[in-house]
Design an enzyme around this catalytic site. Structure first.
Site, PDB file in Angstrom:
ATOM      1  N   GLY A 290       0.796  -1.220   0.000  1.00 25.80           N
ATOM      2  CA  GLY A 290       0.000   0.000   0.000  1.00 25.80           C
ATOM      3  C   GLY A 290       0.827   1.267   0.000  1.00 25.80           C
ATOM      4  CB  SER A 291       0.138   4.546   1.605  1.00 25.39           C
ATOM      5  OG  SER A 291      -1.132   4.719   1.021  1.00 25.39           O
ATOM      6  CB  THR A 292       4.662   1.378   3.151  1.00 28.36           C
ATOM      7  OG1 THR A 292       4.309   0.174   2.463  1.00 28.36           O
ATOM      8  CG2 THR A 292       3.914   1.458   4.478  1.00 28.36           C
TER       9      THR A 292
END
Length: 598
Positions: A290-292
């Site tokens: 995801g956003s990582t």
């Protein structure tokens, strides 16, 4: 008077008899090669009395980086029987079965099943004092042999990393399995003389000395391991999550300082173990990050030289249409720079940057950071993740890929990628073993995979994520500046992304100006109503990293401590004022609704 000839005859007869006897004795005990001669008789005697017994070898000790034992072997006694002898003494079966805690009929059935054998275990790994008490009964055909049993002082705290052995002390999980040849010793042998009852009456000499296994020093620090285990378990319990993982890295060496998972198990008591608790999820389980991944996409964009931290991007009106799919931001952020795109984790901003780049370039930097390949730790069953390589990328695939969908990683891989940022673009080889010799790869070179300036810029941008306007305020530390990124991912189900199943992630480093520690926290399927990475994973990162930095004796920044006190004081004052306002409003509202007194 006896005739002379009779005297000589008797003497001659006696000499012949004596000669015959001496000849026969010589054939039996002196002359080799005779059928049923001395070699035959001696062999028959030895076959009945001389035995070769194995001498168990001590398995190597596993310790943490400071020598604290994580796995040791303790001497035990295993009881065994010669069924052919014990079957001749049925009168002792009842007492023997009682001492062993078994049913007499079950013991009899086992003896009859092995009636043609000369060896069968009655009970494995008894405490020596209990075995000696039982053997003192001198039951026919019942004996004891010294063996070793593995014991794990840290219990479930380090179980997933250390692993365990089977009843014969062969590695079956974790580092016990990975370094089986290194840890396992070589059994010795000795020759003994036994009587007809099988009791040893004489040691006839050592045939082969046992060779103990070699010790293994792991990279983990047991103090940090316990800290990570404690905080993760508390978080998984508090958020009623299905599972969770934590990885902590030493940025300078690439050593894994701690790796904890939930659910865990006790390797000293595996009688009620759950199979799903055996996995070292941090190294084997794969998930969409995801956003990582957004900071890494920004890194790829800055490599093109078309973007800098201050480059402005128009995210209006708060959403973007890609093919048939609409990607949304929580609100309309308007025209913001690249730094603020990371601060607010803007989907629209990252999508516009991704569509402005070749997807192969984004994939290339992901690969250089370690995704889609093994980290090289040698841990059994370690996952390599999935890093797609397509000949044609659709626009929505390019956008999804840029913010962490359509690929899978392990917790350790994600930590390795952030470790590259912490090391100014150098990719350190990761290790689960303390690098104390060439046997474990001492001196493996670091590889420069990203320009130092670009890595520094990304780290600086990530400090805003933990700032007042970021998504990870709960990852802040007392006296240390943090750089990191949250991630909240919908889990993939049978019919696509599930609407009510999430993974909360936080990946970060501290101190941001000179990182010493990188940590990644993954909370899988929290069910208490909170699921954002900044809510469920960031606090675990803060508690673990704060303790690790103190154990590493990294001095805090006094200015940050003072600023923290000021901020805390202001926050308390603000909260107090807010509560007063809410109370006044509530009272006023209540009074306005009252009927006038009559």
């Amino acid at each position: 008077m006896i005739a002379r000839w009779r005297f000589y005859f008797v003497v001659l007869a006696l000499l012949v008899v004596v000669g015959f006897m001496l000849t026969h004795l010589a054939r039996l005990q002196v002359v080799p090669g005779e059928e049923k001669g001395f070699e035959f008789l001696q062999g028959q005697g030895d076959a009945r009395t001389v035995r070769t017994e194995s001498i168990a070898a001590y398995r190597g000790v596993i310790t943490d980086r400071h020598g604290e034992p994580l796995a040791v072997s303790t001497p035990v006694v295993s009881l065994w029987a010669n069924p052919q002898v014990l079957l001749q003494a049925p009168e002792v079966w009842s007492a023997l079965a009682g001492e062993l805690g078994k049913d007499k009929d079950a013991l009899a059935e086992k003896l009859n099943r092995y009636r043609n054998k000369e060896f069968v275990y009655l009970r494995r790994h008894m405490p020596p004092q209990d075995a000696e008490k039982l053997l003192a009964n001198d039951w026919p055909g019942v004996y004891g042999r010294t063996e070793y049993q593995r014991y794990y002082p840290a219990g479930e705290v380090a179980a997933h990393l250390v692993g365990f052995t089977d009843i014969d002390e062969r590695g079956r999980e974790g580092m016990e399995l990975a370094f089986e040849d290194w840890l396992q010793g070589k059994s010795g042998a000795k020759q003994v003389v036994k009587d007809l009852k099988g009791r040893v009456i004489k040691d006839d000499g050592l045939l082969r000395a046992p060779q103990p296994g070699q010790d293994l020093m792991l990279s983990v620090d047991l103090r940090m391991q316990y800290l990570a285990y404690r905080e993760l378990k508390a978080a998984v319990t508090r958020h009623k999550a299905k599972s969770g993982s934590v990885v902590v890295l030493d940025t300078e060496s690439g050593d894994v300082l701690a790796v904890a998972n939930q659910p865990a198990y006790n390797p000293n008591d595996r009688s009620r173990i759950r199979v799903d608790a055996l996995r070292n999820r941090a190294l084997t389980d794969q998930f969409e990050p995801g956003s990582t991944m957004k900071p890494l996409t920004v890194l790829a964009a800055m490599e093109t030289k078309r973007y800098t931290p201050g480059t402005l991007i128009d995210t209006r009106p708060g959403y973007i249409r890609v093919g048939k799919k609409t990607l949304l931001d929580p609100i309309n952020y308007g025209v913001i720079d690249v730094t603020r795109i990371l601060t607010k984790s803007s989907q629209v901003g990252i999508t516009k940057m991704a569509l402005d780049m070749e997807p192969e370039h984004v994939r290339d930097i992901f690969f250089r950071l370690g995704f889609g390949q093994s980290t090289g730790t040698g841990f059994p069953g370690e996952g390599v993740g999935v890093l797609p390589n397509k000949s044609k990328w659709h626009p929505i695939e390019r956008a999804n890929f840029a913010f962490g969908h359509g690929l899978s990683v392990t917790t350790l891989q994600l930590a390795q990628a952030y470790n590259v940022l912490a090391n100014r673009g150098e990719k350190q080889p990761l290790s689960l073993v303390r690098r104390a010799g060439a046997a474990f790869g001492e001196g493996l070179p670091a590889e420069q995979v990203v320009e130092p300036k670009l890595a520094d810029q990304v780290v600086k941008m990530l400090t805003t994520v933990v700032g007042p306007d970021g998504t990870a305020k709960r990852a802040r530390l007392d006296g240390y500046q943090v750089a990191g990124k949250t991630g909240t991912i919908h889990k993939v189900g049978a019919e696509g992304y599930a609407a009510d199943r999430y993974i909360g992630v936080f990946a970060g480093m501290a101190p941001a100006n000179d990182p010493k520690v990188v940590a990644v926290v993954v909370i899988n399927e929290p069910t208490d109503g909170k699921y954002f990475g900044g809510e469920v994973a960031a606090p675990v990162f803060a508690n673990v990293t704060q303790g690790v930095l103190r154990l590493m004796r990294v001095p805090p920044n006094e200015k940050l401590l003072n600023d923290k006190q000021k901020v805390t004081s202001t926050e308390v004052k603000t909260e107090a004022q807010k509560e007063i306002r809410e109370t006044v409003e509530t009272v006023s509202s209540t009074q306005s609704k009252r009927k006038p007194l009559t």
